[in-house]
Design a protein around this motif. Structure first.
Motif, PDB file in Angstrom:
ATOM      1  N   TRP A  78     -16.251  11.632  16.956  1.00 43.55           N
ATOM      2  CA  TRP A  78     -14.857  11.855  17.308  1.00 43.55           C
ATOM      3  C   TRP A  78     -14.359  13.254  16.963  1.00 43.55           C
ATOM      4  N   ASP A  79     -15.131  13.981  16.180  1.00 40.64           N
ATOM      5  CA  ASP A  79     -14.720  15.301  15.715  1.00 40.64           C
ATOM      6  C   ASP A  79     -13.351  15.230  15.032  1.00 40.64           C
ATOM      7  N   LYS A  80     -13.150  14.180  14.274  1.00 43.57           N
ATOM      8  CA  LYS A  80     -11.916  13.928  13.522  1.00 43.57           C
ATOM      9  C   LYS A  80     -12.296  13.420  12.139  1.00 43.57           C
ATOM     10  N   ASP A  81     -11.455  13.683  11.158  1.00 40.16           N
ATOM     11  CA  ASP A  81     -11.714  13.157   9.825  1.00 40.16           C
ATOM     12  C   ASP A  81     -11.042  11.800   9.677  1.00 40.16           C
ATOM     13  N   LEU A  82     -11.690  10.931   8.944  1.00 46.62           N
ATOM     14  CA  LEU A  82     -11.179   9.593   8.641  1.00 46.62           C
ATOM     15  C   LEU A  82     -11.113   9.433   7.135  1.00 46.62           C
ATOM     16  N   ASP A  83     -10.326   8.485   6.672  1.00 49.31           N
ATOM     17  CA  ASP A  83     -10.391   8.078   5.276  1.00 49.31           C
ATOM     18  C   ASP A  83     -11.372   6.911   5.215  1.00 49.31           C
ATOM     19  N   ALA A  84     -12.446   7.107   4.480  1.00 56.62           N
ATOM     20  CA  ALA A  84     -13.496   6.098   4.370  1.00 56.62           C
ATOM     21  C   ALA A  84     -13.575   5.631   2.924  1.00 56.62           C
ATOM     22  N   TYR A  85     -13.249   4.363   2.711  1.00 55.98           N
ATOM     23  CA  TYR A  85     -13.188   3.800   1.364  1.00 55.98           C
ATOM     24  C   TYR A  85     -14.399   2.910   1.096  1.00 55.98           C
ATOM     25  N   PRO A  86     -14.822   2.832  -0.162  1.00 52.25           N
ATOM     26  CA  PRO A  86     -15.896   1.905  -0.523  1.00 52.25           C
ATOM     27  C   PRO A  86     -15.337   0.486  -0.612  1.00 52.25           C
ATOM     28  N   ARG A  87     -16.003  -0.375  -1.365  1.00 54.17           N
ATOM     29  CA  ARG A  87     -15.472  -1.731  -1.563  1.00 54.17           C
ATOM     30  C   ARG A  87     -14.122  -1.616  -2.261  1.00 54.17           C
ATOM     31  N   CYS A  88     -13.128  -2.256  -1.672  1.00 54.94           N
ATOM     32  CA  CYS A  88     -11.777  -2.246  -2.224  1.00 54.94           C
ATOM     33  C   CYS A  88     -11.456  -3.636  -2.763  1.00 54.94           C
ATOM     34  N   TYR A  89     -10.331  -3.747  -3.420  1.00 61.03           N
ATOM     35  CA  TYR A  89     -10.004  -4.973  -4.134  1.00 61.03           C
ATOM     36  C   TYR A  89      -8.735  -5.625  -3.600  1.00 61.03           C
ATOM     37  N   VAL A  90      -8.746  -6.927  -3.613  1.00 59.67           N
ATOM     38  CA  VAL A  90      -7.581  -7.702  -3.211  1.00 59.67           C
ATOM     39  C   VAL A  90      -6.751  -7.938  -4.466  1.00 59.67           C
ATOM     40  N   LEU A  91      -5.503  -7.499  -4.418  1.00 60.33           N
ATOM     41  CA  LEU A  91      -4.580  -7.666  -5.544  1.00 60.33           C
ATOM     42  C   LEU A  91      -3.423  -8.543  -5.098  1.00 60.33           C
ATOM     43  N   GLU A  92      -2.902  -9.301  -6.047  1.00 64.15           N
ATOM     44  CA  GLU A  92      -1.764 -10.168  -5.753  1.00 64.15           C
ATOM     45  C   GLU A  92      -0.663  -9.843  -6.746  1.00 64.15           C
ATOM     46  N   ASP A  93       0.542  -9.581  -6.236  1.00 68.72           N
ATOM     47  CA  ASP A  93       1.652  -9.265  -7.128  1.00 68.72           C
ATOM     48  C   ASP A  93       2.377 -10.545  -7.563  1.00 68.72           C
ATOM     49  N   GLU A  94       3.426 -10.386  -8.328  1.00 69.97           N
ATOM     50  CA  GLU A  94       4.154 -11.536  -8.881  1.00 69.97           C
ATOM     51  C   GLU A  94       4.793 -12.409  -7.810  1.00 69.97           C
ATOM     52  N   SER A  95       5.064 -11.842  -6.641  1.00 69.50           N
ATOM     53  CA  SER A  95       5.633 -12.643  -5.550  1.00 69.50           C
ATOM     54  C   SER A  95       4.550 -13.188  -4.611  1.00 69.50           C
ATOM     55  N   GLU A  96       3.297 -13.131  -5.071  1.00 68.24           N
ATOM     56  CA  GLU A  96       2.131 -13.665  -4.356  1.00 68.24           C
ATOM     57  C   GLU A  96       1.810 -12.921  -3.066  1.00 68.24           C
ATOM     58  N   LYS A  97       2.234 -11.669  -2.957  1.00 70.17           N
ATOM     59  CA  LYS A  97       1.850 -10.832  -1.829  1.00 70.17           C
ATOM     60  C   LYS A  97       0.482 -10.242  -2.138  1.00 70.17           C
ATOM     61  N   ARG A  98      -0.440 -10.459  -1.212  1.00 67.70           N
ATOM     62  CA  ARG A  98      -1.813  -9.963  -1.383  1.00 67.70           C
ATOM     63  C   ARG A  98      -1.988  -8.650  -0.625  1.00 67.70           C
ATOM     64  N   THR A  99      -2.511  -7.651  -1.325  1.00 65.77           N
ATOM     65  CA  THR A  99      -2.783  -6.353  -0.722  1.00 65.77           C
ATOM     66  C   THR A  99      -4.240  -5.978  -0.958  1.00 65.77           C
ATOM     67  N   VAL A 100      -4.715  -5.016  -0.183  1.00 61.58           N
ATOM     68  CA  VAL A 100      -6.053  -4.460  -0.386  1.00 61.58           C
ATOM     69  C   VAL A 100      -5.859  -3.039  -0.876  1.00 61.58           C
ATOM     70  N   GLU A 101      -6.483  -2.728  -2.031  1.00 60.85           N
ATOM     71  CA  GLU A 101      -6.281  -1.422  -2.635  1.00 60.85           C
ATOM     72  C   GLU A 101      -7.595  -0.842  -3.135  1.00 60.85           C
ATOM     73  N   HIS A 102      -7.657   0.474  -3.114  1.00 59.62           N
ATOM     74  CA  HIS A 102      -8.816   1.218  -3.600  1.00 59.62           C
ATOM     75  C   HIS A 102      -8.619   1.508  -5.086  1.00 59.62           C
ATOM     76  N   TYR A 103      -9.630   1.185  -5.892  1.00 55.77           N
ATOM     77  CA  TYR A 103      -9.573   1.476  -7.328  1.00 55.77           C
ATOM     78  C   TYR A 103      -9.845   2.961  -7.525  1.00 55.77           C
ATOM     79  N   ILE A 104      -8.907   3.653  -8.159  1.00 51.64           N
ATOM     80  CA  ILE A 104      -9.050   5.088  -8.374  1.00 51.64           C
ATOM     81  C   ILE A 104      -9.728   5.349  -9.717  1.00 51.64           C
ATOM     82  N   SER A 105      -9.097   4.929 -10.806  1.00 49.01           N
ATOM     83  CA  SER A 105      -9.685   5.035 -12.146  1.00 49.01           C
ATOM     84  C   SER A 105      -8.682   4.539 -13.169  1.00 49.01           C
TER      85      SER A 105
END
Length: 175
Positions: A30-57
Motif C-alpha cells: 500500500w506504500d502507507k504506514d500502519l499501526d501494527a500491534y502485538p497481542r493486546c489485552y481485553v480490559l473491563e472497567d467498573e461499568s463493565e465496558k470491555r476494551t482492547v488495549e496495548h500494554y505499554i509498560s
C-alpha cells in the motif's frame, strides 16, 4: 508504526513473527504506514465496558484501540492454550483490522473493501504460525461483538476480524 513486544516467547513469539510479516507486506503493497500491534489485552472497567488495549509498560495501557483513528491491526488471544502433546500447545487468535479505504487506495473510484481484504488475506497466508483454516468476520457489529466502541460514522473505514488457529508451538519457545 510497528509496536513490538520485548523478548516474546511461546504464543507471543508466534504473533510477533506474524505481526512483522503482515506489517511488512501491507506497508510495501500500500506504500502507507500502519499501526501494527502485538497481542493486546481485553480490559473491563467498573461499568463493565470491555476494551482492547496495548500494554505499554509498568501497568500503562494505550487506551481503547477500537476507534476510527489511524489505520491499524492488532491481535487478541483470549482462548485457552490447549496442550496437544508433551511440549506443544495450540490456541485461537483473533486479528482485527481498522482501515480507512480512502487512505489505502485513494484513487479507487468505488469502495475497495474486497481489494483490501484480498491484500490482507495474502499477507496473513504468508505470515506463518497459523493453520490455513480460518474465518473472516466482516459485519462490523460482529467484528467487535462484546467490546465497547464508538464510531460516529464507520465510512470510509473497513473493520474486519480474522479468527486464526495457531499451529502447535512450544509455550517457552524463544527462537
Amino acid at each position: 508504526m510497528l509496536y513490538e513486544r520485548t523478548n516474546p516467547i511461546g504464543l507471543d513469539l508466534i504473533i510477533h513473527k506474524a505481526q512483522k510479516k503482515i506489517y511488512a507486506a501491507l506497508t510495501k503493497k500500500w506504500d502507507k504506514d500502519l499501526d501494527a500491534y502485538p497481542r493486546c489485552y481485553v480490559l473491563e472497567d467498573e461499568s463493565e465496558k470491555r476494551t482492547v488495549e496495548h500494554y505499554i509498560s509498568k501497568n500503562e495501557y494505550s487506551g481503547n484501540l477500537i476507534v476510527s483513528e489511524s489505520d491499524k491491526f492488532f491481535f487478541t488471544a483470549e482462548d485457552d492454550q490447549e496442550r496437544v502433546n508433551n511440549i506443544q500447545f495450540e490456541t485461537k487468535v483473533k486479528l482485527y483490522f481498522i482501515l480507512d479505504l480512502k487512505f489505502i487506495y485513494p484513487d479507487e473510484p468505488g469502495r475497495c473493501d474486497s481489494k483490501v481484504l484480498a491484500d490482507v488475506v495474502n499477507a496473513v497466508d504468508r505470515s506463518g504460525g497459523f493453520t490455513s483454516e480460518y474465518t473472516i468476520v466482516t459485519d462490523y457489529q460482529s467484528v467487535f461483538d462484546s467490546f465497547f466502541y464508538e464510531f460516529d460514522n464507520i465510512q470510509p473505514y473497513y473493520c474486519f476480524r480474522i479468527d486464526l488457529n495457531t499451529i502447535p508451538y512450544s509455550i517457552d519457545s524463544i527462537c
